[in-house]
Design a protein around this motif. Sequence first.
Motif, short mmCIF file in Angstrom:
data_model
loop_
_atom_site.label_atom_id
_atom_site.label_comp_id
_atom_site.label_asym_id
_atom_site.label_seq_id
_atom_site.Cartn_x
_atom_site.Cartn_y
_atom_site.Cartn_z
N ARG A 118 -6.08 5.86 1.89
CA ARG A 118 -7.01 5.02 2.66
C ARG A 118 -6.51 3.58 2.74
NH1 ARG A 118 -11.33 8.09 0.07
NH2 ARG A 118 -11.49 6.45 -1.48
N ARG A 119 -5.92 3.08 1.66
CA ARG A 119 -5.37 1.71 1.69
C ARG A 119 -4.22 1.62 2.69
NH1 ARG A 119 -6.71 1.53 -4.00
NH2 ARG A 119 -4.72 2.51 -4.52
N VAL A 120 -3.38 2.64 2.74
CA VAL A 120 -2.26 2.64 3.70
C VAL A 120 -2.82 2.65 5.12
CG1 VAL A 120 -0.36 4.02 4.63
CG2 VAL A 120 -0.56 3.69 2.16
N ILE A 154 -4.90 9.50 -5.12
CA ILE A 154 -4.12 9.76 -3.90
C ILE A 154 -4.95 9.43 -2.66
CG2 ILE A 154 -3.05 11.57 -2.51
CD1 ILE A 154 -2.13 12.86 -5.18
N ARG A 155 -6.21 9.87 -2.65
CA ARG A 155 -7.08 9.58 -1.50
C ARG A 155 -7.27 8.09 -1.30
NH1 ARG A 155 -10.22 14.06 -3.34
NH2 ARG A 155 -11.67 12.61 -4.32
N ALA A 194 0.83 -1.21 0.00
CA ALA A 194 0.00 0.00 0.00
C ALA A 194 0.86 1.26 0.00
CB ALA A 194 -0.94 0.00 1.20
N GLU A 195 1.93 1.26 0.78
CA GLU A 195 2.82 2.43 0.81
C GLU A 195 3.53 2.61 -0.53
OE1 GLU A 195 5.24 1.63 4.24
OE2 GLU A 195 3.93 2.83 5.54
N GLU A 200 -4.97 -2.78 10.27
CA GLU A 200 -4.96 -4.24 10.34
C GLU A 200 -3.71 -4.76 11.03
OE1 GLU A 200 -7.20 -6.63 9.57
OE2 GLU A 200 -8.57 -4.93 9.35
N LEU A 201 -2.56 -4.18 10.69
CA LEU A 201 -1.31 -4.61 11.30
C LEU A 201 -1.30 -4.31 12.80
CD1 LEU A 201 1.43 -5.86 10.69
CD2 LEU A 201 2.31 -3.57 10.26
#
Length: 88
Positions: free
Chosen positions: A66-68, A61-62, A37-38, A74-75
Amino acid sequence: MKHIGTVQAVVTADDYDREPTAAELEGIEREMPLITAERELLEVRITVLDRLPNELDRRRIRRARRRVLAARRELANQSVLELPGVSA
């Protein structure tokens, strides 16, 4: 005349000269969604470096941000569940 010898035994491999351990590989595997994601966010940011972002770029970008954030959440949740005394 005195003989000068080494004080310590010769080391055959340095820390940086070894293969990753199973625990290190497991940690990398656990963090892979965040790493991916990053990387995607970085790719989107690089795309718009030399121009003003249009509406489509801003949406990309948004979504990437959001995925990051979701991957970080989650992590973090996995890490909390792995603490001793914490059950799901």
